[in-house]
Design a protein around this motif. Sequence first.
Motif, PDB file in Angstrom:
ATOM      1  N   ALA A 169      34.660  40.471  35.317  1.00 41.20           N
ATOM      2  CA  ALA A 169      35.801  40.154  35.788  1.00 41.20           C
ATOM      3  C   ALA A 169      36.497  40.979  36.696  1.00 41.20           C
ATOM      4  O   ALA A 169      36.942  40.742  38.054  1.00 41.20           O
ATOM      5  N   VAL A 170      36.415  42.486  36.294  1.00 41.78           N
ATOM      6  CA  VAL A 170      36.904  43.207  37.028  1.00 41.78           C
ATOM      7  C   VAL A 170      36.236  43.706  38.447  1.00 41.78           C
ATOM      8  O   VAL A 170      36.751  43.624  39.553  1.00 41.78           O
ATOM      9  N   SER A 171      34.768  43.633  38.362  1.00 42.16           N
ATOM     10  CA  SER A 171      33.976  43.852  39.416  1.00 42.16           C
ATOM     11  C   SER A 171      34.134  42.576  40.550  1.00 42.16           C
ATOM     12  O   SER A 171      33.989  42.906  41.463  1.00 42.16           O
ATOM     13  N   GLY A 172      33.966  41.383  39.583  1.00 39.75           N
ATOM     14  CA  GLY A 172      33.896  40.087  40.533  1.00 39.75           C
ATOM     15  C   GLY A 172      35.163  39.436  41.103  1.00 39.75           C
ATOM     16  O   GLY A 172      35.155  38.578  41.845  1.00 39.75           O
ATOM     17  N   ALA A 173      36.326  40.087  40.247  1.00 41.87           N
ATOM     18  CA  ALA A 173      37.734  39.299  41.046  1.00 41.87           C
ATOM     19  C   ALA A 173      38.654  40.381  41.274  1.00 41.87           C
ATOM     20  O   ALA A 173      39.300  40.403  42.125  1.00 41.87           O
ATOM     21  N   ALA A 174      39.079  41.447  40.350  1.00 35.14           N
ATOM     22  CA  ALA A 174      40.099  42.292  40.711  1.00 35.14           C
ATOM     23  C   ALA A 174      39.472  43.283  42.148  1.00 35.14           C
ATOM     24  O   ALA A 174      40.451  43.408  43.059  1.00 35.14           O
ATOM     25  N   ALA A 175      38.262  43.560  42.297  1.00 34.92           N
ATOM     26  CA  ALA A 175      37.756  44.364  43.253  1.00 34.92           C
ATOM     27  C   ALA A 175      37.919  43.556  44.577  1.00 34.92           C
ATOM     28  O   ALA A 175      38.293  43.845  45.633  1.00 34.92           O
ATOM     29  N   PRO A 176      37.226  42.246  44.635  1.00 31.01           N
ATOM     30  CA  PRO A 176      37.480  41.330  45.673  1.00 31.01           C
ATOM     31  C   PRO A 176      38.860  41.126  46.344  1.00 31.01           C
ATOM     32  O   PRO A 176      39.057  41.168  47.506  1.00 31.01           O
ATOM     33  N   ALA A 296      24.749  41.294  41.109  1.00 34.35           N
ATOM     34  CA  ALA A 296      25.377  39.978  41.918  1.00 34.35           C
ATOM     35  C   ALA A 296      27.049  40.335  42.213  1.00 34.35           C
ATOM     36  O   ALA A 296      27.313  40.099  43.639  1.00 34.35           O
ATOM     37  N   THR A 297      27.872  40.897  41.356  1.00 33.68           N
ATOM     38  CA  THR A 297      29.108  41.031  41.825  1.00 33.68           C
ATOM     39  C   THR A 297      29.635  42.371  42.629  1.00 33.68           C
ATOM     40  O   THR A 297      30.408  42.468  43.350  1.00 33.68           O
ATOM     41  N   SER A 298      28.546  43.098  42.792  1.00 35.09           N
ATOM     42  CA  SER A 298      28.724  44.168  43.753  1.00 35.09           C
ATOM     43  C   SER A 298      29.046  43.866  45.310  1.00 35.09           C
ATOM     44  O   SER A 298      29.395  44.466  46.140  1.00 35.09           O
ATOM     45  N   ALA A 299      28.325  42.548  45.597  1.00 33.48           N
ATOM     46  CA  ALA A 299      28.595  41.881  46.986  1.00 33.48           C
ATOM     47  C   ALA A 299      29.881  41.423  47.111  1.00 33.48           C
ATOM     48  O   ALA A 299      30.159  40.857  48.238  1.00 33.48           O
ATOM     49  N   LEU A 300      30.519  40.822  46.114  1.00 32.88           N
ATOM     50  CA  LEU A 300      31.775  40.392  46.049  1.00 32.88           C
ATOM     51  C   LEU A 300      32.836  40.922  46.924  1.00 32.88           C
ATOM     52  O   LEU A 300      33.714  40.238  47.720  1.00 32.88           O
ATOM     53  N   PRO A 301      32.983  42.222  46.704  1.00 27.85           N
ATOM     54  CA  PRO A 301      34.200  42.961  47.721  1.00 27.85           C
ATOM     55  C   PRO A 301      33.862  42.632  49.273  1.00 27.85           C
ATOM     56  O   PRO A 301      35.014  42.131  49.967  1.00 27.85           O
ATOM     57  N   ALA A 302      32.610  42.755  49.641  1.00 28.79           N
ATOM     58  CA  ALA A 302      32.555  42.521  50.848  1.00 28.79           C
ATOM     59  C   ALA A 302      32.672  40.809  51.131  1.00 28.79           C
ATOM     60  O   ALA A 302      32.979  40.493  52.257  1.00 28.79           O
TER      61      ALA A 302
END
Length: 566
Positions: A169-176, A296-302
């Motif tokens: 959730a941190v990687s896929g929501a907060a970072a984006p 998978a979530t590492s691409a979500l900020p971009a």
Amino acid sequence: MTRDPLWRALSLLDLSPRRVLYAVLAGVATLGSALALAALSAWLITRAWQMPPVLDLSVAVVAVRALGISRGLFRYLERLATHDAALRGTVSARENLYRRLAAGDPAAPAGLRRGDLLARTGADVDALGDVVIRALVPMAVALIMAVAAVGGLALISPAAALVLAVALAVSGAAAPMLSARAARLAEAAGSESVTRYAETAVLALDHAAELRVAGRLEGVVRRAGGWDAAAIRATDRAAVPSAFAAAATPLAIGASVLGSLLIGIAAYGPGGGTPGAMTPMALGILVLLPLSAFEATSALPAAAVALTRGRLASARIMDLLDRSGNPRDGGGTEVREPVHLRASGLRSGWPGSPASDAPLDLGLAPGSRTAVVGPSGAGKTTLLMTLAGLLPPVAGTVTVNGVPIDDSDPGTLRHEVGFFAEDAHLFDTTLLENLRVARGDLDEQQASTALDAVGLGEWVTSLPEGVHTTLAGGGRSVSGGQRRRLLLARALVSPARVLLLDEPTEHLDAQAGASVLRGLLDRAGGLVDPDRTVVVVTHHLPTGSAADRVVVVRPAERSAGAGHRP
């Protein structure tokens, strides 16, 4: 309630759900292979540590090799599918955008700066395509894989699965969210700079010779460089918060792996694993599986950055369409009623320049033929542009079917009154596409007929590909006379019922020019349909022409005569 501009603009892409689904499935297969590879590798390493018979490991070894190969294969297929969907979408979006602009109000988009118009139809459409490649597909894949990873880990340890869920959730929501905020700030600061850069760069490219003569070329180039530097600074400012957003994913990975390790060690116990609790293989999977889950979530900020830029770009695109009025069908639309164009007490002139002294009263009945003659600089072109509604009258009124031209429906007016300039552009594309600028549904036979009517039939026949021959270099690839005839053919195929032609016979020899003018001004000549109104600007009106009226324009005054030719 107005829909989000992003979803309105995405409708321009005409995305194929099937192609997008293929892209998502290929992405899921790619990351699914990575997730299964991590779990199977962890099991294989820890099981090999127990030194079982080699045959017990053979299936796992082959599966690891297969998953390693399939990961690269599915990644390739995913790139093909996503780019295929996005590129087809951007082509469709530009086609739809140009079609709707062409069918709307031509004056409204012209009110924008050229650089702004170029950015909205160019970079903004590219940003819309990036939403598919960098946002929609990665977000769908990340959601599916996050659920699969948490569900798989929950089979081993619910507590470790909870830690992984929080970290995802941190990687896929907060970072984006942080990345989107940074992109929004950067786009707000950099959009104006990019637009100004495009505007000044286009100015320098289009008018380099004139600017050099005036001694202003270096200044324009410096301004372009300044706006470019400002856009780069805006990007640099956005890099700082983006870096903090990018750091969130590695921190989440570390927290998840460490949490899973501690939970696994506690469950494993000092005795080397308890029945029904934790085995060495399960402990290995518990530690290594989160590493692949975060791919998978590492691409979500971009993805969030692309989504933000796409939303801002879509707002500009929809604003452009809203400016251009309601879309209509393209070329070939028939006008259902005759068009009466009338000028009363008209005085024309460019803003800031002296206006014509003599007011003009001019009634153009459907099918009438009018010639406008006079020396260069007398205001003939200005008069045509005023009749077309491209310039406001200095005094008097211009009406179309009794409605002031300023109050006429822009989309309807475009298909009723057409101004065809002597310096109109020829594009570096085929003859057919150059004619389709005026009428989008023109076919090959219609184009050949129009070109033959203006005297280019033999020339077109001699070309290697006929009307499909490309004009390499646009107008520079043909002679001045051929260029004039091509522009006249473009006017003839247009849907306009009133043709305002500016110097259509310039660069033609005297005999050929006189023949063309007689054909234009004679209702029975067959060059122009008898029910279409024709107004021709020319320096030399040939004898024997059948014009209904000749308007003589002089630099100091404007007079009109009827039923005679000078």
